[in-house]
Design a protein around this motif. Structure first.
Motif, PDB file in Angstrom:
ATOM      1  N   GLU A  76       0.842  -1.213   0.000  1.00 39.63           N
ATOM      2  CA  GLU A  76       0.000   0.000   0.000  1.00 39.63           C
ATOM      3  C   GLU A  76       0.866   1.246   0.000  1.00 39.63           C
ATOM      4  O   GLU A  76       0.624   2.167  -0.768  1.00 39.63           O
ATOM      5  N   HIS A  77       1.875   1.279   0.851  1.00 42.62           N
ATOM      6  CA  HIS A  77       2.747   2.453   0.952  1.00 42.62           C
ATOM      7  C   HIS A  77       3.468   2.722  -0.371  1.00 42.62           C
ATOM      8  O   HIS A  77       3.485   3.855  -0.861  1.00 42.62           O
ATOM      9  N   ASP A  78       4.051   1.679  -0.945  1.00 45.88           N
ATOM     10  CA  ASP A  78       4.776   1.846  -2.210  1.00 45.88           C
ATOM     11  C   ASP A  78       3.845   2.293  -3.333  1.00 45.88           C
ATOM     12  O   ASP A  78       4.213   3.124  -4.160  1.00 45.88           O
ATOM     13  N   THR A  79       2.648   1.741  -3.341  1.00 43.95           N
ATOM     14  CA  THR A  79       1.672   2.118  -4.362  1.00 43.95           C
ATOM     15  C   THR A  79       1.251   3.572  -4.179  1.00 43.95           C
ATOM     16  O   THR A  79       1.155   4.325  -5.152  1.00 43.95           O
ATOM     17  N   TYR A  80       1.043   3.968  -2.959  1.00 48.30           N
ATOM     18  CA  TYR A  80       0.650   5.349  -2.653  1.00 48.30           C
ATOM     19  C   TYR A  80       1.734   6.338  -3.073  1.00 48.30           C
ATOM     20  O   TYR A  80       1.450   7.354  -3.699  1.00 48.30           O
ATOM     21  N   THR A  81       2.968   6.026  -2.742  1.00 47.17           N
ATOM     22  CA  THR A  81       4.054   6.973  -3.033  1.00 47.17           C
ATOM     23  C   THR A  81       4.490   6.966  -4.485  1.00 47.17           C
ATOM     24  O   THR A  81       5.017   7.966  -4.968  1.00 47.17           O
ATOM     25  N   SER A  82       4.261   5.869  -5.203  1.00 45.31           N
ATOM     26  CA  SER A  82       4.751   5.793  -6.582  1.00 45.31           C
ATOM     27  C   SER A  82       3.694   6.061  -7.645  1.00 45.31           C
ATOM     28  O   SER A  82       4.035   6.240  -8.813  1.00 45.31           O
ATOM     29  N   SER A  83       2.428   6.094  -7.263  1.00 43.52           N
ATOM     30  CA  SER A  83       1.374   6.310  -8.257  1.00 43.52           C
ATOM     31  C   SER A  83       1.329   7.767  -8.687  1.00 43.52           C
ATOM     32  O   SER A  83       1.411   8.673  -7.840  1.00 43.52           O
ATOM     33  N   PRO A  84       1.179   7.991  -9.979  1.00 43.90           N
ATOM     34  CA  PRO A  84       1.155   9.378 -10.466  1.00 43.90           C
ATOM     35  C   PRO A  84      -0.151  10.111 -10.184  1.00 43.90           C
ATOM     36  O   PRO A  84      -0.197  11.346 -10.217  1.00 43.90           O
ATOM     37  N   ASP A  85      -1.224   9.356  -9.922  1.00 44.45           N
ATOM     38  CA  ASP A  85      -2.516   9.983  -9.642  1.00 44.45           C
ATOM     39  C   ASP A  85      -3.396   9.023  -8.849  1.00 44.45           C
ATOM     40  O   ASP A  85      -3.066   7.842  -8.679  1.00 44.45           O
ATOM     41  N   LYS A  86      -4.510   9.544  -8.363  1.00 44.90           N
ATOM     42  CA  LYS A  86      -5.392   8.760  -7.496  1.00 44.90           C
ATOM     43  C   LYS A  86      -5.999   7.571  -8.233  1.00 44.90           C
ATOM     44  O   LYS A  86      -6.112   6.480  -7.667  1.00 44.90           O
ATOM     45  N   SER A  87      -6.371   7.759  -9.497  1.00 41.22           N
ATOM     46  CA  SER A  87      -6.985   6.647 -10.224  1.00 41.22           C
ATOM     47  C   SER A  87      -6.001   5.495 -10.429  1.00 41.22           C
ATOM     48  O   SER A  87      -6.388   4.327 -10.357  1.00 41.22           O
ATOM     49  N   THR A  88      -4.734   5.805 -10.633  1.00 41.24           N
ATOM     50  CA  THR A  88      -3.720   4.755 -10.762  1.00 41.24           C
ATOM     51  C   THR A  88      -3.535   4.052  -9.427  1.00 41.24           C
ATOM     52  O   THR A  88      -3.444   2.818  -9.373  1.00 41.24           O
ATOM     53  N   TYR A  89      -3.479   4.825  -8.352  1.00 42.23           N
ATOM     54  CA  TYR A  89      -3.360   4.249  -7.004  1.00 42.23           C
ATOM     55  C   TYR A  89      -4.511   3.289  -6.747  1.00 42.23           C
ATOM     56  O   TYR A  89      -4.306   2.139  -6.352  1.00 42.23           O
ATOM     57  N   GLU A  90      -5.732   3.733  -6.978  1.00 41.95           N
ATOM     58  CA  GLU A  90      -6.903   2.907  -6.732  1.00 41.95           C
ATOM     59  C   GLU A  90      -6.916   1.671  -7.630  1.00 41.95           C
ATOM     60  O   GLU A  90      -7.274   0.581  -7.184  1.00 41.95           O
ATOM     61  N   ALA A  91      -6.518   1.831  -8.885  1.00 41.63           N
ATOM     62  CA  ALA A  91      -6.489   0.700  -9.818  1.00 41.63           C
ATOM     63  C   ALA A  91      -5.457  -0.337  -9.384  1.00 41.63           C
ATOM     64  O   ALA A  91      -5.717  -1.551  -9.459  1.00 41.63           O
ATOM     65  N   ARG A  92      -4.300   0.101  -8.922  1.00 32.70           N
ATOM     66  CA  ARG A  92      -3.269  -0.830  -8.463  1.00 32.70           C
ATOM     67  C   ARG A  92      -3.707  -1.571  -7.205  1.00 32.70           C
ATOM     68  O   ARG A  92      -3.465  -2.771  -7.069  1.00 32.70           O
ATOM     69  N   ILE A  93      -4.336  -0.866  -6.288  1.00 32.27           N
ATOM     70  CA  ILE A  93      -4.839  -1.491  -5.061  1.00 32.27           C
ATOM     71  C   ILE A  93      -5.915  -2.521  -5.423  1.00 32.27           C
ATOM     72  O   ILE A  93      -5.876  -3.673  -4.962  1.00 32.27           O
ATOM     73  N   THR A  94      -6.859  -2.127  -6.243  1.00 32.39           N
ATOM     74  CA  THR A  94      -7.938  -3.022  -6.652  1.00 32.39           C
ATOM     75  C   THR A  94      -7.395  -4.240  -7.377  1.00 32.39           C
ATOM     76  O   THR A  94      -7.843  -5.368  -7.137  1.00 32.39           O
TER      77      THR A  94
END
Length: 96
Positions: free
Chosen positions: A50-68
């Motif tokens: 979660e932390h790595d995804t949060y810090t490395s995602s360029p935008d919220k939609s990418t963060y949410e898509a990676r988590i999902t």
């Protein structure tokens, strides 16, 4: 040395409670997919993802898509494990 967690831009639109919920979702699905895994390892891995995804995602939609995507991967792994377990139980019943 501590790593700075982004708090500006899209990062400010993700509440700490949403991040915790995302991490817990990953951790829970990880334990369902791998019930015999080490507890602390699973917690560490889920939190780190979660932390790595949060810090490395360029935008919220990418963060949410990676988590999902990760949650779905773990869920599908759990479903496969469940199917294998049911198959093993069925074959045992037939032998009895």
């Amino acid at each position: 040395m501590t790593q700075q967690i982004p708090t500006a831009g899209w990062h400010s639109s993700v509440t700490p409670s949403a991040r915790v919920a995302n991490a817990m979702n990953i951790i829970t699905n990880s334990f369902l997919a791998r019930p015999n895994s080490d507890f602390q390892f699973g917690v560490d891995q889920g939190s780190a993802f979660e932390h790595d995804t949060y810090t490395s995602s360029p935008d919220k939609s990418t963060y949410e898509a990676r988590i999902t995507s990760r949650v779905n991967e773990l869920f599908e792994e759990w479903r496969r494990q469940e199917a294998l377990a049911e198959e093993a139980l069925s074959s045992r019943r037939v032998k009895l």
